[in-house]
Design a protein around this motif. Structure first.
Motif, short mmCIF file in Angstrom:
data_model
loop_
_atom_site.label_atom_id
_atom_site.label_comp_id
_atom_site.label_asym_id
_atom_site.label_seq_id
_atom_site.Cartn_x
_atom_site.Cartn_y
_atom_site.Cartn_z
N ASP A 100 0.86 -1.18 0.00
CA ASP A 100 0.00 0.00 0.00
C ASP A 100 0.89 1.22 0.00
O ASP A 100 1.77 1.36 0.88
CB ASP A 100 -0.90 0.03 1.24
CG ASP A 100 -2.06 -0.95 1.14
OD1 ASP A 100 -2.41 -1.33 0.01
OD2 ASP A 100 -2.61 -1.33 2.20
N LEU A 101 0.69 2.11 -0.97
CA LEU A 101 1.47 3.33 -1.06
C LEU A 101 0.56 4.52 -0.80
O LEU A 101 -0.39 4.77 -1.54
CB LEU A 101 2.10 3.46 -2.45
CG LEU A 101 2.94 4.73 -2.68
CD1 LEU A 101 4.22 4.68 -1.84
CD2 LEU A 101 3.29 4.91 -4.15
N TYR A 102 0.84 5.24 0.28
CA TYR A 102 0.16 6.50 0.56
C TYR A 102 1.04 7.60 -0.02
O TYR A 102 2.20 7.75 0.37
CB TYR A 102 -0.02 6.68 2.06
CG TYR A 102 -0.94 5.68 2.69
CD1 TYR A 102 -2.28 5.98 2.96
CD2 TYR A 102 -0.48 4.40 3.02
CE1 TYR A 102 -3.13 5.05 3.53
CE2 TYR A 102 -1.32 3.46 3.60
CZ TYR A 102 -2.64 3.79 3.85
OH TYR A 102 -3.48 2.85 4.42
N PHE A 103 0.46 8.38 -0.94
CA PHE A 103 1.30 9.31 -1.71
C PHE A 103 0.72 10.71 -1.65
O PHE A 103 -0.50 10.92 -1.81
CB PHE A 103 1.39 8.85 -3.16
CG PHE A 103 2.36 9.64 -3.99
CD1 PHE A 103 3.70 9.30 -4.03
CD2 PHE A 103 1.94 10.74 -4.72
CE1 PHE A 103 4.61 10.03 -4.78
CE2 PHE A 103 2.84 11.49 -5.49
CZ PHE A 103 4.17 11.12 -5.51
N MET A 104 1.61 11.68 -1.45
CA MET A 104 1.22 13.08 -1.40
C MET A 104 2.22 13.90 -2.21
O MET A 104 3.44 13.75 -2.01
CB MET A 104 1.19 13.55 0.06
CG MET A 104 0.87 15.03 0.26
SD MET A 104 0.47 15.41 2.01
CE MET A 104 2.05 15.06 2.77
N TYR A 105 1.71 14.75 -3.09
CA TYR A 105 2.55 15.63 -3.90
C TYR A 105 2.15 17.06 -3.58
O TYR A 105 1.01 17.46 -3.73
CB TYR A 105 2.34 15.34 -5.39
CG TYR A 105 3.37 15.98 -6.31
CD1 TYR A 105 4.49 15.26 -6.72
CD2 TYR A 105 3.22 17.29 -6.75
CE1 TYR A 105 5.44 15.82 -7.57
CE2 TYR A 105 4.17 17.87 -7.59
CZ TYR A 105 5.27 17.13 -7.99
OH TYR A 105 6.21 17.69 -8.83
N ASN A 106 3.12 17.85 -3.09
CA ASN A 106 2.84 19.21 -2.64
C ASN A 106 4.05 20.06 -2.96
O ASN A 106 5.16 19.78 -2.49
CB ASN A 106 2.54 19.20 -1.13
CG ASN A 106 2.15 20.57 -0.60
OD1 ASN A 106 2.58 21.60 -1.11
ND2 ASN A 106 1.32 20.57 0.43
#
Length: 630
Positions: free
Chosen positions: A337-343
């Motif tokens: 499971d990959l929790y991904f955030m781009y900011n």
């Protein structure tokens, strides 16, 4: 009844240095001790229980006289003789630490846990005997499912408690499933002679029977700090190192390493001293990561988060749905499971790789993407945990194929890590494209026209027309004159005056008397060539006043990002290169993670040939720090 430490006698002493694992955990600080103890507590959770594991951490003071066997410990420490200056320095510090009546103590106590079993089974391999008397041995659960998801694997973690003590001293009190109460302990010294006998380095707080077997002491008639009234384990660390006396550091360490276990309700931790009490649970951890006392760099100044990424991990985990990703090695397939955030506000990208039992393994750096604005949390299942264990170092803080001995396994691990990087890079690039879409084709006709006009004007400037027969013309390069003499004639050309170069000079380290100057070299003095499996770097150091024509220097690499910011200790030389030699003399240079040592300057020139392990350096821009040695 006399209860003592037992040091096994040996024929003579050979090793007069401390266990290497102690130094490893010294560097990890209080975080290493907290990490190992809480991991062991989670691993020992009562089967079938739906309640969280609870761990209490208490820092307090006690009288030295209540510590079991302290007089005997003093006697052994005063008999130690170091085999080198570092060992002797440690021994001197131990002796100095004994000159006190009150002692700082750190206590870990868990509940809703099994404790250690089999203390009365002297001949059997039990959790008690393994924990109490073995080094480098990991007890294996009979239930394969339980063993797979456990955090431990190397069997050296318990020495983290010894490392937290100035005397390398720890005790443990155990309350097992049958209500048995036992106490044990260890001290990690060096092999030594006392009176007419020689002894091993490790002393065990244990009885010894006529069959030369360890027999645990019953936990009775000791000071109350050693009592364990409920089932589970209590760890007592006397002579706590001053550098570890940091409540804020303890709180941060718990959150950093076990945020997932806490958020999932598997773990509650209470930390206290005489003045403070903080409970870390599902609710309070979300408050703590916004508290500047514990996390000065948090979500309110997200651009400043560059070393401790827990606020980002928690925000990411709580606000984003997981993406299912597949990562393969040469022979196996894994699902995460990959929790991904781009900011765009994030300045440093990391992947928090977390065991399914809730412990973070590492802040993973994706090669060439460490300055991309993303954050990720990666969580596998039992199968993935089992494979990741094979890639971990003994402190569970790094993933690498380097520790594997079998060539096929090492090759397989490299393939896995390469594919893991590839999957995450694809996701980063996908998000960048989504947020920065191209507007279609660009009309370049004006650009080409400008280029053509510029080229034509430069050509006219640098040449002159010559008439040929039949009216034809050609252009000939103008002959430039210098002081009345034509260039290219082989004489009369005036040499340019060579300027004294002035690289950036850093403030000297007053504690390091070996270094006379520390400089950051400008790119104009460096030539770097990147090949398939090598890099060649030449440094031209003539006319730099602080650098001798011949001498020795230490050399470090600083990464420079797209904004021109420099980052020290960001690029790991050990991960990038397998060897570094002098290009002129073929001398093999010693180097660690961040520094090449004793590099030779010959006639104001340094020539390096670096053999690459991978292509991590290819896309990076460096500035070079040079320490001139006296």
């Amino acid at each position: 009844m006399s209860r003592k430490f037992y040091f096994a006698e040996i024929a003579n002493t050979e090793t007069q240095t401390f266990d290497n694992s102690l130094e490893h955990f010294h560097k990890a600080g209080i975080s290493g001790t907290i990490r190992e103890n809480i991991q062991n507590s989670i691993d020992a959770k009562l089967p079938g229980s739906m309640d969280p594991v609870e761990v209490s951490i208490l820092m307090t003071e006690v009288q030295k006289s209540i510590i079991p066997g302290i007089d005997e410990i003093e006697e052994h420490i005063h008999s130690l003789e170091g085999g080198n200056s570092y060992t002797q320095e440690t021994i001197d510090h131990m002796r100095e630490s004994l000159n006190t009546d009150t002692v700082d103590v750190l206590i870990f106590e868990d509940s809703n846990t099994k404790g250690l079993s089999g203390a009365n089974q002297i001949d059997a391999k039990t959790t008690y005997n393994t924990f109490a008397y073995k080094k480098g041995v990991h007890f294996t659960e009979q239930d394969e499912k339980i063993e797979t998801i456990r955090g431990g694997s190397h069997g050296v973690g318990k020495i983290a408690n010894n490392a937290a003590s100035d005397l390398h001293l720890m005790f443990f009190s155990n309350h097992d499933e049958e209500g048995n109460l036992h106490i044990g302990g260890t001290t990690q010294l060096i092999e030594h002679q006392m009176e007419d006998s020689s002894y091993r380095s490790t002393g065990y707080f244990s009885d010894f029977n006529e069959k030369n077997q360890y027999v645990p002491y019953i936990n009775e008639d000791f000071d109350p700090i050693f009592e364990k009234k409920s089932r589970g384990l209590k760890i007592v660390i006397p002579f706590l190192r001053k550098s570890h006396k940091n409540i804020s550091g303890m709180i941060q360490s718990v959150c950093d390493n076990f945020f997932l276990a806490i958020l999932e309700g598997k773990l509650i931790v209470t930390i206290s001293d005489e003045e403070n009490l903080v409970e870390i649970n599902q609710i309070t951890i979300q408050e703590l990561i916004h508290n500047s006392e514990y996390y000065p760099q948090n979500l309110s100044n997200i651009q400043e988060i560059k070393k401790v990424f827990t606020p980002l991990y928690i925000e990411n985990y709580l606000t984003n749905e997981p993406i299912k990703i597949e990562v393969s090695s040469n022979v196996k397939h894994f699902s995460f499971d990959l929790y991904f955030m781009y900011n765009e506000s994030i300045k440093t990208g990391r992947v928090g790789i977390v065991r399914s039992m809730g412990m973070k393994i590492v802040d993973y750096k994706v090669p060439s993407y460490i300055r991309r604005p993303f954050n990720a949390v990666l969580i596998g299942g039992p199968k993935e945990d089992q494979y990741l264990k094979t890639l971990e170092n003994e402190a569970h803080t790094d993933l690498s194929a380097d520790a594997l001995r079998d060539p096929a396994s090492k090759k397989d691990a490299k393939k896995f890590l390469k594919n893991l990087n590839k999957v995450i890079i694809e996701k980063i690039d996908e998000e960048w494209e989504r947020l920065n879409p191209s507007d279609g084709k660009i009309d370049t006709s004006d650009l080409l026209y400008e280029k053509e006009i510029t080229f034509q004007s430069k050509l006219n400037e640098m040449s002159e027309k010559i008439e040929l027969a039949q009216g034809k013309q050609i252009r000939k390069k103008k002959e430039r004159r210098n002081g009345g003499t034509r260039e290219g004639t082989g004489n009369g050309t005036l040499p340019k005056k060579q300027k004294t170069r002035r690289p950036r000079k850093l403030k000297p380290d007053s504690d390091n008397q070996e270094v006379s100057a520390t400089l950051l070299l400008s790119n104009e003095v460096v030539n770097r060539m990147v090949l398939n499996n090598q890099e060649i770097i030449h440094f031209h150091l003539n006319n730099i006043s602080d650098i001798p024509k011949d001498g020795l220097v230490n050399l470090s690499f600083r990464v420079v990002d797209g904004e021109g910011k420099e980052y020290e200790n960001e690029f790991n030389l050990k991960e990038a290169y397998s060897g570094i030699i002098d290009g002129a003399s073929n001398i093999q240079y010693e180097f660690d993670q961040f520094k090449i040592s004793d590099v030779h300057i010959v006639a104001s020139t340094i020539q390096l040939v670096l053999t690459k392990k991978n292509n991590r350096s290819d896309a990076l821009k460096f500035i070079y720090k040079l320490e001139v040695l006296r």
